[in-house]
Motif scaffolding. Sequence first.
Motif, PDB file in Angstrom:
ATOM      1  N   VAL A 400      23.503 -33.322  -3.494  1.00 53.99           N
ATOM      2  CA  VAL A 400      24.592 -34.164  -4.003  1.00 53.99           C
ATOM      3  C   VAL A 400      25.937 -33.475  -3.775  1.00 53.99           C
ATOM      4  O   VAL A 400      26.889 -34.077  -3.261  1.00 53.99           O
ATOM      5  CB  VAL A 400      24.402 -34.457  -5.506  1.00 53.99           C
ATOM      6  N   TYR A 401      26.028 -32.204  -4.126  1.00 47.26           N
ATOM      7  CA  TYR A 401      27.296 -31.474  -4.025  1.00 47.26           C
ATOM      8  C   TYR A 401      27.632 -31.160  -2.568  1.00 47.26           C
ATOM      9  O   TYR A 401      28.802 -31.189  -2.175  1.00 47.26           O
ATOM     10  CB  TYR A 401      27.217 -30.196  -4.858  1.00 47.26           C
ATOM     11  N   HIS A 402      26.605 -30.891  -1.795  1.00 50.04           N
ATOM     12  CA  HIS A 402      26.796 -30.629  -0.357  1.00 50.04           C
ATOM     13  C   HIS A 402      27.460 -31.834   0.320  1.00 50.04           C
ATOM     14  O   HIS A 402      28.497 -31.715   0.975  1.00 50.04           O
ATOM     15  CB  HIS A 402      25.417 -30.325   0.245  1.00 50.04           C
ATOM     16  N   HIS A 403      26.873 -33.013   0.137  1.00 46.71           N
ATOM     17  CA  HIS A 403      27.389 -34.200   0.818  1.00 46.71           C
ATOM     18  C   HIS A 403      28.659 -34.731   0.163  1.00 46.71           C
ATOM     19  O   HIS A 403      29.543 -35.245   0.845  1.00 46.71           O
ATOM     20  CB  HIS A 403      26.308 -35.275   0.865  1.00 46.71           C
ATOM     21  N   ARG A 404      28.767 -34.598  -1.157  1.00 49.05           N
ATOM     22  CA  ARG A 404      30.009 -35.030  -1.798  1.00 49.05           C
ATOM     23  C   ARG A 404      31.162 -34.135  -1.374  1.00 49.05           C
ATOM     24  O   ARG A 404      32.315 -34.591  -1.249  1.00 49.05           O
ATOM     25  CB  ARG A 404      29.864 -35.033  -3.322  1.00 49.05           C
ATOM     26  N   GLY A 405      30.895 -32.859  -1.135  1.00 49.77           N
ATOM     27  CA  GLY A 405      31.934 -31.962  -0.642  1.00 49.77           C
ATOM     28  C   GLY A 405      32.501 -32.426   0.683  1.00 49.77           C
ATOM     29  O   GLY A 405      33.715 -32.389   0.912  1.00 49.77           O
ATOM     30  N   GLN A 406      31.625 -32.904   1.554  1.00 50.24           N
ATOM     31  CA  GLN A 406      32.090 -33.409   2.845  1.00 50.24           C
ATOM     32  C   GLN A 406      32.911 -34.696   2.661  1.00 50.24           C
ATOM     33  O   GLN A 406      33.912 -34.904   3.347  1.00 50.24           O
ATOM     34  CB  GLN A 406      30.892 -33.664   3.750  1.00 50.24           C
ATOM     35  N   LEU A 407      32.468 -35.540   1.741  1.00 54.64           N
ATOM     36  CA  LEU A 407      33.247 -36.732   1.421  1.00 54.64           C
ATOM     37  C   LEU A 407      34.647 -36.355   0.953  1.00 54.64           C
ATOM     38  O   LEU A 407      35.640 -36.950   1.381  1.00 54.64           O
ATOM     39  CB  LEU A 407      32.532 -37.539   0.335  1.00 54.64           C
ATOM     40  N   LYS A 408      34.748 -35.348   0.095  1.00 54.01           N
ATOM     41  CA  LYS A 408      36.049 -34.940  -0.444  1.00 54.01           C
ATOM     42  C   LYS A 408      36.963 -34.430   0.663  1.00 54.01           C
ATOM     43  O   LYS A 408      38.183 -34.619   0.625  1.00 54.01           O
ATOM     44  CB  LYS A 408      35.866 -33.860  -1.514  1.00 54.01           C
ATOM     45  N   ILE A 409      36.400 -33.785   1.660  1.00 53.20           N
ATOM     46  CA  ILE A 409      37.219 -33.327   2.789  1.00 53.20           C
ATOM     47  C   ILE A 409      37.817 -34.527   3.521  1.00 53.20           C
ATOM     48  O   ILE A 409      38.998 -34.548   3.864  1.00 53.20           O
ATOM     49  CB  ILE A 409      36.391 -32.459   3.753  1.00 53.20           C
ATOM     50  N   LEU A 410      37.001 -35.549   3.735  1.00 58.14           N
ATOM     51  CA  LEU A 410      37.501 -36.744   4.412  1.00 58.14           C
ATOM     52  C   LEU A 410      38.570 -37.444   3.595  1.00 58.14           C
ATOM     53  O   LEU A 410      39.427 -38.127   4.143  1.00 58.14           O
ATOM     54  CB  LEU A 410      36.346 -37.700   4.692  1.00 58.14           C
TER      55      LEU A 410
END
Length: 605
Positions: A400-410
């Motif tokens: 969850v945190y791995h993929h949400r982190g990438q979302l936050k970068i975008l």
Amino acid sequence: PPCPGFPVTPSLPCRGRPCERVMAASKPVEAAGSGGGGGSGLSRWQLALVLGAPIILGAGALYLWGRRTARRGDKGANERKTPEGRASPGPCGSGQPDGPGHEEMSPLDRAQAAKNKGNKYFKAGKYEQAIQCYTEAISLCPPEKNLDLSTFYQNRAAAYEQLQKWTEVAQDCTKAVELNPKYVKALFRRAKAHEKLDNKKECLEDVTAVCILEAFQNQQSMLLADKVLKLLGKEKAKEKYKNREPLMPSPQFIKSYFSSFTDDIISQPLLKGEKSDEDKDKEGEASEVKENCGYLRAKQYMEEENYDKIISESTKEIEAKGKYMAEALLLRATFYLLIGNANAAKPDLDQVISMEDANVKLRANALIKRGSMYMQQQQPVMSTQDFNMAADIDPQNADVYHHRGQLKILLDQIEEAVEDFDECIRLRPDSALAQAQKCFALYRQAYTGNNPLPVQVAMKGFEDVIKKFPKCAEGYALYAQALTDQQQFGKADEMYDKCIDLEPDNATTYVHKGLLQLQWKQDLDKGLELISKAIEIDNKCDFAYETMGTIEVQRGNLDKAIEMFNKAINLAKSEMEMAHLYSLCDAAYAQTEVAKKYGLKPPTL
């Protein structure tokens, strides 16, 4: 330069490494007001080739040429709004000026006098009178005076434009262009008229000619080209995508996709976590269960890389309402996403998410995938809601945190992204991917802020990550992109070589290495050789076809470029990606038409 291509969101299928494609995004998605496709769109659309400079960027608008860099500004924008020539006092009448000696005036002088009077009326906002004067100028002008006559037609078109008579604008501009084929004002005015008349193809051809004639120096022309390309791309993609045949990606792509998850039950080896401890030694019984269970057969096909049968076997489990119905729904949804069928995937994901008695990791994984799907559809608010819900129901799930982190970068929320990567690392200290992505996030923040010290710290972070995790290909890949930004080309090349040693069948790495050769050594042959190697490794690598097409545009091989873009279009995994590729293809096609009609070609490599 940012990574070329269309990087999709982390847990949706994308080209090459899911993380690398996302982390390479150069600019954020608009976080507010862009839900439901209503915002300016994902800036990840932007394509920047490392060769020279991209002249016009946006949703695939592509006019790449030579090594020139377009100057900013709006040169000539105001000049286009007014007619040409000076304004003279006096009524239009017979085209005769006031004062003595007018009897000796030549027909051309009389035509010019009528035009000048028309200009006076134009500037006074009296467009009907201006049109009368320009019409008189046209009738008085000797037919052999092509340039003067073209000016009169163009001026009359300008007056018609003010009255929003778009058909008349297009007709007069056509006359002007026939008399003066490289008449920028007439071409641009006709382009705008075609836009109003919804003649997108004709508009694109005219504005392409204008861009080339102006050496891509005028923002007004380029913005119109970009706008029309976006509209054409979306229009064509909507029709094509609706009728496309589903296409399973390459095995390498699928394995790379699943490798971005660590808490995904459906991607774990057969029967792991699917039978109780007391059943583990009953292999005969397990085999019998597998024979009668669509989900377990689907898992067996996954291990055998027989991916085409997974959706049908999962469907059998779902229709039978079997023991593994939730798992089968998630597995089927995942493969619908992989073949680019988000409409079919969503109901399955919705059902898993709503199953409160299902394994929480299944529901969290479904939320991650649905959230990523929303992000790809330019719905960041709904995407964020799904990721947040996943964190609420399964707070110990590192994915969850791995993929949400990438979302936050975008979304350009770097501090929040770093917090998510830190939480992922806390839960899984061995997560090389999260540590590499954290470094890249910090680097990107420092690089865009033009702050040398944090850049150095981030680069040191990459060194630490690849030292600690020497077998993490993504770490080398992200470091290579940062090194390329810093123009440390030799070291970047070494990092790509490390990637290839670790993952010799990853086509994306060869494309990046090929692009590096172009930027670093201007070695076109080597670059194309590496990109061709990528296609040899994975003939479904749309990123490779797209990149090769872009290079062929720069080389002036427009027919070859169109061929490559069409191959990429047939492999596109989403409607948005397909729209982007159609924009590239249409831009190249417009240049071929302009070359035929006007003999105009941009400078090439």
